[in-house]
Design a protein around this motif. Structure first.
Motif, PDB file in Angstrom:
ATOM      1  N   VAL A 193     -46.684 -16.725  32.284  1.00 51.22           N
ATOM      2  CA  VAL A 193     -48.340 -16.526  31.900  1.00 51.22           C
ATOM      3  C   VAL A 193     -49.220 -15.719  31.919  1.00 51.22           C
ATOM      4  O   VAL A 193     -50.124 -15.327  31.792  1.00 51.22           O
ATOM      5  N   ALA A 194     -48.872 -15.029  33.625  1.00 53.52           N
ATOM      6  CA  ALA A 194     -49.654 -14.709  34.518  1.00 53.52           C
ATOM      7  C   ALA A 194     -49.382 -13.325  34.519  1.00 53.52           C
ATOM      8  O   ALA A 194     -47.753 -12.405  35.030  1.00 53.52           O
ATOM      9  N   GLY A 195     -49.873 -12.182  34.826  1.00 56.99           N
ATOM     10  CA  GLY A 195     -48.855 -10.812  34.831  1.00 56.99           C
ATOM     11  C   GLY A 195     -50.331 -10.241  35.806  1.00 56.99           C
ATOM     12  O   GLY A 195     -51.150 -10.091  35.993  1.00 56.99           O
ATOM     13  N   ASP A 196     -49.523  -8.857  35.700  1.00 55.65           N
ATOM     14  CA  ASP A 196     -50.247  -7.979  36.697  1.00 55.65           C
ATOM     15  C   ASP A 196     -50.819  -6.758  35.287  1.00 55.65           C
ATOM     16  O   ASP A 196     -50.277  -6.069  35.956  1.00 55.65           O
TER      17      ASP A 196
ATOM     18  N   TRP B 134     -37.138  -5.273  33.538  1.00 53.78           N
ATOM     19  CA  TRP B 134     -36.263  -5.185  32.649  1.00 53.78           C
ATOM     20  C   TRP B 134     -36.149  -4.844  31.579  1.00 53.78           C
ATOM     21  O   TRP B 134     -35.754  -4.350  30.719  1.00 53.78           O
ATOM     22  N   LEU B 135     -37.074  -5.410  30.931  1.00 57.64           N
ATOM     23  CA  LEU B 135     -37.052  -5.368  29.289  1.00 57.64           C
ATOM     24  C   LEU B 135     -39.032  -4.701  28.655  1.00 57.64           C
ATOM     25  O   LEU B 135     -39.748  -4.982  27.773  1.00 57.64           O
ATOM     26  N   GLY B 136     -39.241  -4.377  29.920  1.00 58.33           N
ATOM     27  CA  GLY B 136     -40.692  -4.326  30.405  1.00 58.33           C
ATOM     28  C   GLY B 136     -41.890  -5.298  29.821  1.00 58.33           C
ATOM     29  O   GLY B 136     -41.555  -6.192  30.355  1.00 58.33           O
ATOM     30  N   THR B 137     -42.869  -4.280  30.093  1.00 55.71           N
ATOM     31  CA  THR B 137     -44.523  -5.168  30.221  1.00 55.71           C
ATOM     32  C   THR B 137     -45.258  -5.478  28.930  1.00 55.71           C
ATOM     33  O   THR B 137     -45.124  -4.366  28.192  1.00 55.71           O
ATOM     34  N   ASP B 138     -46.195  -6.243  29.250  1.00 51.71           N
ATOM     35  CA  ASP B 138     -46.637  -6.556  27.657  1.00 51.71           C
ATOM     36  C   ASP B 138     -48.000  -6.066  27.984  1.00 51.71           C
ATOM     37  O   ASP B 138     -48.417  -5.157  28.932  1.00 51.71           O
ATOM     38  N   ASP B 139     -49.250  -5.997  27.343  1.00 52.54           N
ATOM     39  CA  ASP B 139     -50.416  -5.802  27.157  1.00 52.54           C
ATOM     40  C   ASP B 139     -50.989  -6.296  28.410  1.00 52.54           C
ATOM     41  O   ASP B 139     -52.166  -5.868  28.812  1.00 52.54           O
ATOM     42  N   GLN B 140     -50.850  -7.013  28.671  1.00 54.62           N
ATOM     43  CA  GLN B 140     -51.079  -8.185  29.493  1.00 54.62           C
ATOM     44  C   GLN B 140     -50.824  -8.020  30.969  1.00 54.62           C
ATOM     45  O   GLN B 140     -50.887  -8.662  32.305  1.00 54.62           O
ATOM     46  N   GLY B 141     -50.133  -7.695  30.983  1.00 54.68           N
ATOM     47  CA  GLY B 141     -48.801  -6.678  31.938  1.00 54.68           C
ATOM     48  C   GLY B 141     -47.644  -8.149  32.503  1.00 54.68           C
ATOM     49  O   GLY B 141     -47.296  -8.425  34.038  1.00 54.68           O
ATOM     50  N   ARG B 142     -47.209  -9.289  31.753  1.00 49.65           N
ATOM     51  CA  ARG B 142     -46.410  -9.915  31.371  1.00 49.65           C
ATOM     52  C   ARG B 142     -45.541 -10.273  31.743  1.00 49.65           C
ATOM     53  O   ARG B 142     -45.014  -8.687  30.477  1.00 49.65           O
ATOM     54  N   ASP B 143     -44.032  -9.546  31.864  1.00 47.75           N
ATOM     55  CA  ASP B 143     -42.692  -9.803  31.616  1.00 47.75           C
ATOM     56  C   ASP B 143     -42.108 -10.088  31.060  1.00 47.75           C
ATOM     57  O   ASP B 143     -42.205 -10.971  30.523  1.00 47.75           O
ATOM     58  N   ILE B 144     -42.018  -9.578  29.780  1.00 48.60           N
ATOM     59  CA  ILE B 144     -41.263  -9.183  28.326  1.00 48.60           C
ATOM     60  C   ILE B 144     -40.171 -10.236  28.635  1.00 48.60           C
ATOM     61  O   ILE B 144     -39.895 -11.492  27.262  1.00 48.60           O
TER      62      ILE B 144
ATOM     63  N   ARG C  43     -53.738  -4.702  36.507  1.00 49.48           N
ATOM     64  CA  ARG C  43     -54.214  -3.897  36.735  1.00 49.48           C
ATOM     65  C   ARG C  43     -52.767  -2.554  36.679  1.00 49.48           C
ATOM     66  O   ARG C  43     -52.387  -1.222  36.935  1.00 49.48           O
ATOM     67  N   ASN C  44     -51.811  -3.163  37.431  1.00 45.22           N
ATOM     68  CA  ASN C  44     -50.560  -2.437  37.588  1.00 45.22           C
ATOM     69  C   ASN C  44     -49.379  -2.985  37.288  1.00 45.22           C
ATOM     70  O   ASN C  44     -48.366  -1.621  37.175  1.00 45.22           O
ATOM     71  N   ALA C  45     -49.291  -3.196  36.358  1.00 43.88           N
ATOM     72  CA  ALA C  45     -48.202  -3.558  35.455  1.00 43.88           C
ATOM     73  C   ALA C  45     -47.950  -3.477  33.911  1.00 43.88           C
ATOM     74  O   ALA C  45     -47.245  -3.955  33.330  1.00 43.88           O
ATOM     75  N   ARG C  46     -49.427  -3.113  33.673  1.00 47.70           N
ATOM     76  CA  ARG C  46     -49.680  -2.710  31.715  1.00 47.70           C
ATOM     77  C   ARG C  46     -48.909  -2.122  31.316  1.00 47.70           C
ATOM     78  O   ARG C  46     -48.578  -0.884  31.444  1.00 47.70           O
ATOM     79  N   LEU C  47     -47.834  -2.785  30.088  1.00 47.57           N
ATOM     80  CA  LEU C  47     -47.581  -1.619  29.578  1.00 47.57           C
ATOM     81  C   LEU C  47     -46.363  -0.839  29.825  1.00 47.57           C
ATOM     82  O   LEU C  47     -46.037  -0.014  29.446  1.00 47.57           O
ATOM     83  N   LEU C  48     -45.627  -1.070  31.042  1.00 46.21           N
ATOM     84  CA  LEU C  48     -44.433  -0.515  31.449  1.00 46.21           C
ATOM     85  C   LEU C  48     -43.453  -0.486  30.643  1.00 46.21           C
ATOM     86  O   LEU C  48     -43.145  -1.749  30.299  1.00 46.21           O
ATOM     87  N   PRO C  49     -42.850   0.261  30.735  1.00 46.69           N
ATOM     88  CA  PRO C  49     -41.664  -0.169  29.616  1.00 46.69           C
ATOM     89  C   PRO C  49     -40.272  -0.376  30.472  1.00 46.69           C
ATOM     90  O   PRO C  49     -40.213  -1.009  31.900  1.00 46.69           O
ATOM     91  N   PRO C  50     -39.117  -0.786  30.376  1.00 43.11           N
ATOM     92  CA  PRO C  50     -37.896  -1.497  30.515  1.00 43.11           C
ATOM     93  C   PRO C  50     -37.535  -0.702  31.227  1.00 43.11           C
ATOM     94  O   PRO C  50     -37.415   0.711  31.277  1.00 43.11           O
ATOM     95  N   GLY C  51     -36.666  -1.509  32.908  1.00 44.07           N
ATOM     96  CA  GLY C  51     -36.250  -1.162  33.591  1.00 44.07           C
ATOM     97  C   GLY C  51     -36.754  -0.855  35.147  1.00 44.07           C
ATOM     98  O   GLY C  51     -38.286  -1.801  34.593  1.00 44.07           O
TER      99      GLY C  51
END
Length: 309
Positions: free
Chosen positions: A71-74, A88-98, A76-84
């Protein structure tokens, strides 16, 4: 004098498959062994069972398996990151680990599926067996009520109930359960009509058993195998209905990691950040496929017309 040959000890399989069981326990174990043998011979059914067992383990050990908070994400630094890398499966628009949200979302999926099965299956079984055994005007009234529920698409009817009850995971469970019992009632009624005039039921009636006892103790157990198969096959539909309600914002509410809601939040980024919606969609696909394969295997294994080999 001819020598008596020593008695050959029975193997465990021969004991289970004996045509003359010495106790009820042996008969039940033999029946269970026969069902498992039929089920295990179906490789796709075993694959479905493995998927469901994996889902149960992931849900049970979500605290251990999830690498991040669901429920908690970064932001500022982890918004919409691709998998890897770290995610591992990327992050969403709130910087949360999918991945973490999918792992915790498996608990919500099982919560919905189990509660709907616990609520809807007994209601359908009770309605169907009473209608089939009583007949007459009781059968007509109960089946017409069933027909009314069957006349509406399940998702549309669930939307109507959720709109009346209000959004939320508990109300979504109630709405799905209310719309899921009619097929079970139909199956139970058909099974009851098949056995109610059998010699077995006639013997129970001659012994003075009341209609309530006959329905609860003798007819319902005979309907369970068909009902279990139908419930297992319906699990995929229940998951899709729950995901549809979550997609429309009427199921689990944010920030709960419900798979349908995750797809809804990711549809805005489907062209560029495809993983946000694709990963929960793949999870729904995999679990639905597992339940379908498991249901097909159970249908074949519990078929009384199947081979006894």
């Amino acid at each position: 004098m001819s020598e008596l040959s020593p008695t050959k000890p029975f193997s465990r399989r021969e004991w289970l498959m004996s045509d003359r069981p010495q106790s009820r326990m042996q008969a039940r174990l033999g029946r269970a062994y026969l069902v498992w043998s039929r089920f295990a011979s179906n490789r796709l059914a075993v694959v479905g069972l493995a998927i469901i067992i994996a889902l149960l383990l992931v849900a049970a050990f979500a605290n251990v398996l999830a690498p991040h908070s669901p429920v908690a994400g970064d932001l500022r630094n982890a918004r919409l990151l691709p998998p890897g890398g770290e995610y591992w499966l990327g992050t969403d628009d709130q910087g949360r680990d999918i991945l973490s949200r999918l792992i915790y979302g498996s608990r919500l999926t099982l919560y919905v599926v189990i509660l709907v099965a616990i609520i809807a299956a007994p209601i359908g079984l009770l309605v169907g067996t009473i209608a089939g055994y009583a007949g007459g005007w009781v059968d007509s009234i109960l089946m017409r009520i069933t027909d009314i529920f069957l006349a509406f698409p399940k998702l549309i009817l669930a939307l109507a109930f959720v709109a009346a009850l209000g959004p939320g995971i508990e109300n979504a469970v109630i709405a799905i359960a209310i719309t899921s019992w009619p097929p079970y009632a139909r199956i139970a009624r058909a099974e009851t009509l098949t056995v109610r005039n059998s010699d077995y039921i006639a013997a129970v009636q001659l012994m003075g058993a009341s209609p309530t006892r006959i329905v609860l103790r003798h007819i319902m157990p005979l309907c369970l195998s068909s009902l279990i198969v139908r419930v297992t096959l319906d699990m995929a539909g229940i998951i899709l209905t729950a995901a549809g309600l979550g997609f429309l914002g009427l199921g689990a509410q944010p920030p709960l990691p419900e798979w349908g809601a995750m797809i809804a939040s990711g549809r805005r980024f489907i062209m560029d950040q495809w993983w946000v919606a694709a990963m929960p969609g793949f999870a729904i696909l995999t679990v639905s496929l597992g339940f379908n394969l498991l249901g097909d295997g159970l249908r074949d294994a519990l078929d009384p017309r199947g081979s006894n080999q």
